[in-house]
Design an enzyme around this catalytic site. Structure first.
Site, mmCIF file in Angstrom:
data_model
loop_
_atom_site.group_PDB
_atom_site.id
_atom_site.type_symbol
_atom_site.label_atom_id
_atom_site.label_comp_id
_atom_site.label_asym_id
_atom_site.label_seq_id
_atom_site.Cartn_x
_atom_site.Cartn_y
_atom_site.Cartn_z
ATOM 1 N N PRO A 97 17.627 21.545 65.953
ATOM 2 C CA PRO A 97 16.629 21.020 66.882
ATOM 3 C C PRO A 97 15.825 19.915 66.179
ATOM 4 O O PRO A 97 15.493 20.052 65.003
ATOM 5 C CB PRO A 97 15.736 22.222 67.211
ATOM 6 C CG PRO A 97 16.362 23.409 66.592
ATOM 7 C CD PRO A 97 17.439 22.968 65.650
ATOM 8 N N GLY A 99 12.937 17.222 65.050
ATOM 9 C CA GLY A 99 11.485 17.047 64.930
ATOM 10 C C GLY A 99 10.686 18.338 64.985
ATOM 11 O O GLY A 99 9.567 18.352 65.502
ATOM 12 N N GLY A 101 10.500 20.555 62.124
ATOM 13 C CA GLY A 101 10.249 21.075 60.772
ATOM 14 C C GLY A 101 11.466 21.694 60.111
ATOM 15 O O GLY A 101 11.349 22.338 59.072
ATOM 16 N N LEU A 102 12.650 21.518 60.716
ATOM 17 C CA LEU A 102 13.852 22.124 60.126
ATOM 18 C C LEU A 102 14.720 21.092 59.404
ATOM 19 O O LEU A 102 15.919 21.308 59.195
ATOM 20 C CB LEU A 102 14.667 22.851 61.206
ATOM 21 C CG LEU A 102 13.956 24.016 61.886
ATOM 22 C CD1 LEU A 102 14.851 24.659 62.940
ATOM 23 C CD2 LEU A 102 13.524 25.080 60.868
ATOM 24 N N GLY A 103 14.138 19.962 59.065
ATOM 25 C CA GLY A 103 14.838 19.010 58.199
ATOM 26 C C GLY A 103 15.829 18.112 58.913
ATOM 27 O O GLY A 103 16.696 17.521 58.271
ATOM 28 N N SER A 104 15.686 17.971 60.257
ATOM 29 C CA SER A 104 16.659 17.115 60.956
ATOM 30 C C SER A 104 16.616 15.691 60.403
ATOM 31 O O SER A 104 17.658 15.077 60.190
ATOM 32 C CB SER A 104 16.418 17.111 62.459
ATOM 33 O OG SER A 104 15.119 16.652 62.735
ATOM 34 N N SER A 105 15.426 15.177 60.153
ATOM 35 C CA SER A 105 15.393 13.771 59.725
ATOM 36 C C SER A 105 15.894 13.616 58.286
ATOM 37 O O SER A 105 16.601 12.647 57.984
ATOM 38 C CB SER A 105 14.023 13.131 59.970
ATOM 39 O OG SER A 105 13.180 13.347 58.896
ATOM 40 N N ALA A 107 18.172 15.577 56.871
ATOM 41 C CA ALA A 107 19.631 15.760 56.947
ATOM 42 C C ALA A 107 20.284 14.487 57.486
ATOM 43 O O ALA A 107 21.370 14.099 57.036
ATOM 44 C CB ALA A 107 19.963 16.968 57.808
ATOM 45 N N ASP A 147 12.645 17.637 50.886
ATOM 46 C CA ASP A 147 13.566 17.942 51.995
ATOM 47 C C ASP A 147 14.934 17.302 51.770
ATOM 48 O O ASP A 147 15.975 17.954 51.912
ATOM 49 C CB ASP A 147 12.980 17.453 53.330
ATOM 50 C CG ASP A 147 11.719 18.216 53.720
ATOM 51 O OD1 ASP A 147 11.276 19.070 52.934
ATOM 52 O OD2 ASP A 147 11.186 17.958 54.810
HETATM 53 C C1 MEV Z 1 7.743 18.506 55.416
HETATM 54 O O1 MEV Z 1 8.985 19.143 55.736
HETATM 55 C C2 MEV Z 1 7.223 18.983 54.109
HETATM 56 C C3 MEV Z 1 5.897 18.393 53.663
HETATM 57 O O2 MEV Z 1 5.531 19.118 52.481
HETATM 58 C C4 MEV Z 1 5.994 16.921 53.360
HETATM 59 C C5 MEV Z 1 6.832 16.593 52.121
HETATM 60 O O3 MEV Z 1 7.085 17.450 51.291
HETATM 61 O O4 MEV Z 1 7.210 15.409 52.002
HETATM 62 C C6 MEV Z 1 4.807 18.635 54.695
#
Ligand code: MEV
Length: 313
Positions: A97, A99, A101-105, A107, A147
């Site tokens: 999914p 945007g 917080g699961l690293g789509s961008s 990846a 990430d």
């Molecule tokens: C975002 O997935 C993680 C943050 O710690 C930002 C980063 O580490 O660049 C919020």
């Protein structure tokens, strides 16, 4: 010739935000992937097709003029076709999914860097990671690089900005239940909000960084022992620090309470402000934890650790 690459998404288990200020974080790659196919074209154009839209532009545009989440791909392709006569076609397919917080961008940046650069010759994982972080900076300049690192190498790792990553050798037997708030967030703006918090509360923030470092140190021991129950307590403690720096909200707090009914611990993962939380379980409480979220109509699914990282074809 087509070049294909795939990279996993990620979950930050401990240490998001604090990692931007040099604290060690613990992350793992997850078994949901982004697949990127790249191909040279006769037409001197960079074209990108994805489920979130398309982009087709001449080379050599200024990155700051491009208003699209696909611009990391443009950046990578444009960099690679300097001194060449051709263009590039890119297709992006995602199981992650976007945007949340699961690293789509990240990846996307890793799989994009690999697929595009391999059209022009061999390249090492280290160089792919470097390119991926450059590309990620076109959308979020202050990235810690954590990430992209875990999306490249996979597995579970400790990471800090100064020393880079260190893979954790034990294979923990926990399961993660991910629940999606469906509140969109921008990592860039949540990280900027945390910076404001830090500037207004320097002493408190420094103390929190110390607490987080200590917590991560303890977690590394618990991971070795595979002590899922106590790891859950650390998850709960980490969430308290995230609450203090202001990246939570009522919806996320409600979801965390739902997760806590049956799991060992639950917290935000990634930038927060929206996006996802995870609940830590083992076989004994995995199904019951999923049921808790489903009963309240939250989109949720379980993920496993991906040990492969970047894959190229
Ligand atoms: C975002 O997935 C993680 C943050 O710690 C930002 C980063 O580490 O660049 C919020």
């Amino acid at each position: 010739m087509k070049s294909k690459a795939s990279a996993p998404g990620k979950v930050i288990l401990f240490g998001e935000h604090f990692v931007v200020y040099g604290v060690k974080a613990i992350l793992c790659a997850i078994n949901k992937r982004i697949n990127v196919t790249a191909e040279k074209s006769q037409e001197r154009k960079i074209s990108i097709k994805s489920s979130i839209g398309n982009l087709a532009l001449e080379p050599n545009k200024s990155i700051s003029e491009i208003d699209s989440p696909l611009k990391p791909f443009y950046y990578l392709a444009n960099k690679m076709i300097q001194n060449q006569n051709n263009g590039i076609k890119i297709i992006v397919e995602s199981e992650i999914p976007l945007g949340v917080g699961l690293g789509s961008s990240s990846a996307c940046c890793v799989a994009g860097a690999a697929a595009i650069s391999r059209l022009f010759g061999k390249i090492s994982k280290e160089e792919i990671l470097k390119l991926a972080i450059e590309a990620e900076k076109t959308i979020f300049e202050n990235t810690s690089g954590a990430d992209c690192t875990v999306c490249t190498y996979g597995g579970i790792m400790e990471f800090d900005k100064e020393s880079g990553f260190n893979k954790i050798k034990s294979k923990p037997n926990f399961h993660l239940v991910i629940a999606n708030s469906n509140i969109e967030h921008s990592t860039k703006s949540v990280v900027a909000r945390v910076r404001e918090f830090k500037e207004k509360n320097e002493t408190q923030f420094a103390t929190l960084c110390n607490y987080e470092s200590e917590l991560v140190r303890e977690v590394l021991g618990l991971l070795k022992e595979n002590n899922v129950k106590e790891l859950g307590e650390k998850v709960i403690q980490n969430q308290e620090y995230l609450e203090t720096i202001g990246i939570s909200n009522d919806r996320l707090r409600e979801m965390i309470q739902i997760g806590l009914n049956k799991s060992f611990g639950a917290k935000i993962t990634g930038a927060g402000g929206g996006g996802c939380i995870f609940a830590l379980t083992d076989e004994s409480n995995l199904d019951q934890t999923i049921m808790q979220f489903k009963e309240k109509n939250y989109e949720c699914f379980s993920v496993k650790i991906d040990f492969k990282g970047l894959d190229t074809f």
